[in-house]
Design an enzyme around this catalytic site. Structure first.
Site, PDB file in Angstrom:
ATOM      1  CE1 TYR A   1      -3.139   3.088   1.020  1.00 15.69           C
ATOM      2  CE2 TYR A   1      -1.658   3.364   2.877  1.00 15.69           C
ATOM      3  CZ  TYR A   1      -2.674   3.849   2.082  1.00 15.69           C
ATOM      4  OH  TYR A   1      -3.227   5.074   2.350  1.00 15.69           O
TER       5      TYR A   1
HETATM    6  P1  NAD Z   1     -12.143   5.089   1.974  1.00 14.00           P
HETATM    7  O1  NAD Z   1     -11.958   3.689   1.503  1.00 14.00           O
HETATM    8  O2  NAD Z   1     -13.177   5.341   2.989  1.00 14.00           O
HETATM    9  O3  NAD Z   1     -12.405   6.043   0.719  1.00 14.00           O
HETATM   10  C1  NAD Z   1     -11.791   5.842  -0.521  1.00 14.00           C
HETATM   11  C2  NAD Z   1     -12.857   5.930  -1.610  1.00 14.00           C
HETATM   12  O4  NAD Z   1     -12.198   5.804  -2.882  1.00 14.00           O
HETATM   13  C3  NAD Z   1     -13.897   4.800  -1.536  1.00 14.00           C
HETATM   14  O5  NAD Z   1     -15.196   5.340  -1.445  1.00 14.00           O
HETATM   15  C4  NAD Z   1     -13.696   4.013  -2.816  1.00 14.00           C
HETATM   16  O6  NAD Z   1     -14.885   3.480  -3.371  1.00 14.00           O
HETATM   17  C5  NAD Z   1     -13.049   5.050  -3.724  1.00 14.00           C
HETATM   18  N1  NAD Z   1     -12.250   4.428  -4.789  1.00 14.00           N
HETATM   19  C6  NAD Z   1     -11.271   3.499  -4.634  1.00 14.00           C
HETATM   20  N2  NAD Z   1     -10.786   3.141  -5.827  1.00 14.00           N
HETATM   21  C7  NAD Z   1     -11.468   3.855  -6.764  1.00 14.00           C
HETATM   22  C8  NAD Z   1     -11.418   3.926  -8.175  1.00 14.00           C
HETATM   23  N3  NAD Z   1     -10.592   3.136  -8.886  1.00 14.00           N
HETATM   24  N4  NAD Z   1     -12.249   4.774  -8.816  1.00 14.00           N
HETATM   25  C9  NAD Z   1     -13.127   5.547  -8.108  1.00 14.00           C
HETATM   26  N5  NAD Z   1     -13.224   5.516  -6.760  1.00 14.00           N
HETATM   27  C10 NAD Z   1     -12.397   4.683  -6.098  1.00 14.00           C
HETATM   28  O7  NAD Z   1     -10.697   5.588   2.490  1.00 14.00           O
HETATM   29  P2  NAD Z   1     -10.288   6.844   3.378  1.00 14.00           P
HETATM   30  O8  NAD Z   1      -9.799   6.334   4.661  1.00 14.00           O
HETATM   31  O9  NAD Z   1     -11.353   7.878   3.311  1.00 14.00           O
HETATM   32  O10 NAD Z   1      -9.003   7.370   2.566  1.00 14.00           O
HETATM   33  C11 NAD Z   1      -9.120   8.423   1.610  1.00 14.00           C
HETATM   34  C12 NAD Z   1      -7.731   8.745   1.058  1.00 14.00           C
HETATM   35  O11 NAD Z   1      -6.873   9.162   2.097  1.00 14.00           O
HETATM   36  C13 NAD Z   1      -7.026   7.569   0.377  1.00 14.00           C
HETATM   37  O12 NAD Z   1      -6.317   8.089  -0.720  1.00 14.00           O
HETATM   38  C14 NAD Z   1      -6.076   7.065   1.427  1.00 14.00           C
HETATM   39  O13 NAD Z   1      -4.955   6.407   0.865  1.00 14.00           O
HETATM   40  C15 NAD Z   1      -5.683   8.367   2.097  1.00 14.00           C
HETATM   41  N6  NAD Z   1      -5.237   8.228   3.472  1.00 14.00           N
HETATM   42  C16 NAD Z   1      -6.116   7.798   4.424  1.00 14.00           C
HETATM   43  C17 NAD Z   1      -5.683   7.716   5.756  1.00 14.00           C
HETATM   44  C18 NAD Z   1      -6.596   7.268   6.853  1.00 14.00           C
HETATM   45  O14 NAD Z   1      -6.117   7.182   7.997  1.00 14.00           O
HETATM   46  N7  NAD Z   1      -7.876   6.996   6.596  1.00 14.00           N
HETATM   47  C19 NAD Z   1      -4.372   8.077   6.087  1.00 14.00           C
HETATM   48  C20 NAD Z   1      -3.498   8.458   5.072  1.00 14.00           C
HETATM   49  C21 NAD Z   1      -3.961   8.571   3.767  1.00 14.00           C
HETATM   50  C1  UGA Z   2      -4.001   4.216   8.521  1.00 13.30           C
HETATM   51  C2  UGA Z   2      -4.870   4.006   7.250  1.00 13.30           C
HETATM   52  O1  UGA Z   2      -5.612   2.789   7.342  1.00 13.30           O
HETATM   53  C3  UGA Z   2      -4.026   3.963   6.008  1.00 13.30           C
HETATM   54  O2  UGA Z   2      -4.893   3.944   4.878  1.00 13.30           O
HETATM   55  C4  UGA Z   2      -3.181   5.206   6.012  1.00 13.30           C
HETATM   56  O3  UGA Z   2      -2.446   5.343   4.871  1.00 13.30           O
HETATM   57  C5  UGA Z   2      -2.306   5.248   7.249  1.00 13.30           C
HETATM   58  O4  UGA Z   2      -3.169   5.322   8.377  1.00 13.30           O
HETATM   59  C6  UGA Z   2      -1.416   6.467   7.258  1.00 13.30           C
HETATM   60  O5  UGA Z   2      -1.290   7.137   8.258  1.00 13.30           O
HETATM   61  O6  UGA Z   2      -0.797   6.735   6.236  1.00 13.30           O
HETATM   62  P1  UGA Z   2      -2.799   2.615  10.211  1.00 13.30           P
HETATM   63  O7  UGA Z   2      -1.802   3.544  10.800  1.00 13.30           O
HETATM   64  O8  UGA Z   2      -2.455   1.171  10.120  1.00 13.30           O
HETATM   65  O9  UGA Z   2      -3.214   3.033   8.736  1.00 13.30           O
HETATM   66  O10 UGA Z   2      -4.139   2.862  11.039  1.00 13.30           O
HETATM   67  P2  UGA Z   2      -5.071   1.888  11.866  1.00 13.30           P
HETATM   68  O11 UGA Z   2      -5.691   0.868  10.970  1.00 13.30           O
HETATM   69  O12 UGA Z   2      -5.975   2.736  12.656  1.00 13.30           O
HETATM   70  O13 UGA Z   2      -4.045   1.103  12.831  1.00 13.30           O
HETATM   71  C7  UGA Z   2      -3.307   1.774  13.838  1.00 13.30           C
HETATM   72  C8  UGA Z   2      -2.566   0.744  14.662  1.00 13.30           C
HETATM   73  O14 UGA Z   2      -3.523  -0.095  15.314  1.00 13.30           O
HETATM   74  C9  UGA Z   2      -1.651  -0.201  13.869  1.00 13.30           C
HETATM   75  O15 UGA Z   2      -0.458  -0.371  14.559  1.00 13.30           O
HETATM   76  C10 UGA Z   2      -2.415  -1.512  13.839  1.00 13.30           C
HETATM   77  O16 UGA Z   2      -1.581  -2.643  13.843  1.00 13.30           O
HETATM   78  C11 UGA Z   2      -3.219  -1.446  15.101  1.00 13.30           C
HETATM   79  N1  UGA Z   2      -4.469  -2.209  15.000  1.00 13.30           N
HETATM   80  C12 UGA Z   2      -5.378  -1.902  14.048  1.00 13.30           C
HETATM   81  C13 UGA Z   2      -4.713  -3.235  15.889  1.00 13.30           C
HETATM   82  O17 UGA Z   2      -3.874  -3.568  16.766  1.00 13.30           O
HETATM   83  N2  UGA Z   2      -5.876  -3.923  15.786  1.00 13.30           N
HETATM   84  C14 UGA Z   2      -6.814  -3.639  14.843  1.00 13.30           C
HETATM   85  O18 UGA Z   2      -7.862  -4.308  14.814  1.00 13.30           O
HETATM   86  C15 UGA Z   2      -6.562  -2.583  13.945  1.00 13.30           C
END
Ligand code: NAD
Ligand code: UGA
Length: 337
Positions: free
Chosen positions: A155
């Site tokens: 990822y």
């Molecule tokens: P999410 O899965 O809730 O939202 C992503 C959306 O993108 C979904 O609704 C999905 O249907 C859509 N999508 C995926 N592939 C697609 C495609 N090929 N065409 C059109 N739509 C598509 O995820 P999120 O947590 O809201 O993350 C949003 C963005 O932020 C992502 O780019 C993710 O990598 C980034 N991001 C998220 C986190 C986090 O902690 N949630 C942290 C760092 C970066």
């Molecule tokens: C999150 C998002 O899911 C990614 O899409 C994003 O890119 C990333 O943040 C980011 O900062 O870039 P992550 O940090 O793994 O990824 O966030 P969580 O899924 O909330 O996990 C946080 C921590 O909790 C991790 O260490 C994970 O191992 C732990 N965890 C998560 C558990 O121990 N149990 C669970 O059920 C889920």
């Protein structure tokens, strides 16, 4: 510095039906901005998409299009847009290793390349990319944007590839599209994805079903409240339009271990968090921590919502979900404490 790139015409949000995208759509609509929302999920058959966009769908300034950015025609959708906020991606670190990788590659890399090319053809002035702290890999202190990048998961590698594509496009002599890539650090708040830690820990408290804790719980994360992410993302569209390309961290301002997070959630809810200890997962890094110097200087960004307050808001939201979408019944009891 010239005029902002929003409020002068429509903007596009990709990934609009997702967790963060739907909050960004709400934020834009609240400012009176016309929004062209794109997602491959449909509000007609995906209950999470429908829930996320429930408020937005009532607003006539929203035009929602179901499209896959990796395969569908994009030019018509983005023509006339002042800014494209590119949030669509397949997220999640731990699921990116095996059979789902083709979708990560397609939705995070191929889709980004196609969207950038479409922005250039349509002469969109700015694209804002949702990048990720996962591009850094293992770190030993706060990560700054100039630090080396060694993603530890497929990822993270796809998010870094998306960033590189943005930088390559922005360096083209003939491009009119500037790019701001925001490295979001673990985002939480209402509508958080159900695979993510805070959502799962709160669900465990509410349902009594143990949440897996991967590893010893000493791994730490800089959790960032979704409203702060939206504020930084909007700012990225409104900073000077004489920039070509920028990469900026967006974090919550502090980092806590999973054990500290679990203890805090125990205090907030007044309940013990049921845990199931599991092996560490491949791709998870030990720690994330953001150096926010550039975010402050360039975006005027400072995180506003502290972790305890943000968790209380997410809990409040979870408790208010209709029974079909909530995780258990005795939730009122938890919030009344
Ligand atoms: P999410 O899965 O809730 O939202 C992503 C959306 O993108 C979904 O609704 C999905 O249907 C859509 N999508 C995926 N592939 C697609 C495609 N090929 N065409 C059109 N739509 C598509 O995820 P999120 O947590 O809201 O993350 C949003 C963005 O932020 C992502 O780019 C993710 O990598 C980034 N991001 C998220 C986190 C986090 O902690 N949630 C942290 C760092 C970066
Ligand atoms: C999150 C998002 O899911 C990614 O899409 C994003 O890119 C990333 O943040 C980011 O900062 O870039 P992550 O940090 O793994 O990824 O966030 P969580 O899924 O909330 O996990 C946080 C921590 O909790 C991790 O260490 C994970 O191992 C732990 N965890 C998560 C558990 O121990 N149990 C669970 O059920 C889920």
């Amino acid at each position: 510095m010239t005029a902002p790139l929003i409020n002068q015409g429509p903007v596009v949000v990709t990934g609009a039906a997702g967790f963060i995208g739907s909050h960004l759509v709400d934020g834009l609509l609240a400012r009176g901005t016309e929004v062209i929302a794109i997602d491959r999920r449909s509000v007609h058959n995906d209950p999470v998409a429908a829930r996320n966009l429930a408020d937005a769908l009532a607003d006539p300034s929203l035009a929602l299009h179901q499209a896959d950015l990796a395969t569908d025609e994009l030019d018509e959708l983005i023509t006339g847009a002042r800014t494209v906020f590119h949030l669509a991606a397949v997220p999640g670190v731990r699921d990116s290793w095996a059979e789902r990788f083709p979708d990560y590659a397609s939705s995070n890399v191929v889709a980004t390349q196609r969207l950038l090319a479409a922005c250039e053809r349509a002469q969109v002035p700015r694209l804002v990319l949702a990048s990720s702290s996962s591009v850094y890999g293992q770190t030993s202190g706060p990560s700054a944007e100039g630090d080396p990048t060694y993603p530890m998961s497929p990822y993270g590698a796809t998010k870094l590839a998306a960033e590189h594509l943005c930088m390559a496009h922005a360096a083209r002599p003939d491009t009119g599209t500037s790019v701001v890539a925001l490295r979001y650090f673990t985002v939480y708040g209402p509508r958080q994805r159900s695979d993510m830690a805070i959502s799962r820990v709160l669900a465990a408290v509410l349902s009594g079903v143990p949440v897996p804790l991967y590893g010893d719980g000493h791994q730490s994360r800089e959790f960032t409240y979704v409203d702060d992410i939206v504020a930084a993302t909007l700012a990225a569209a409104t900073i000077a339009d004489d920039i070509d390309a920028e990469i900026v961290n967006v974090g919550g301002g502090s980092s806590v271990s999973m054990l500290e997070l679990i203890a805090m959630i125990g205090q907030i809810t007044g309940r013990k968090v049921p845990l199931a200890m599991e092996a560490p997962r491949a791709g998870d890094v030990e720690a994330t921590r953001a150096d926010l110097t550039l975010a402050h200087a360039l975006l005027g960004y400072s995180p506003r919502v502290e972790l305890r307050e943000g968790i209380a808001r997410q809990l409040d939201w979870m408790v208010k979900q209709p029974p079909s979408q909530s995780v258990s019944t005795p939730v009122a009891e938890v919030v009344s404490r």
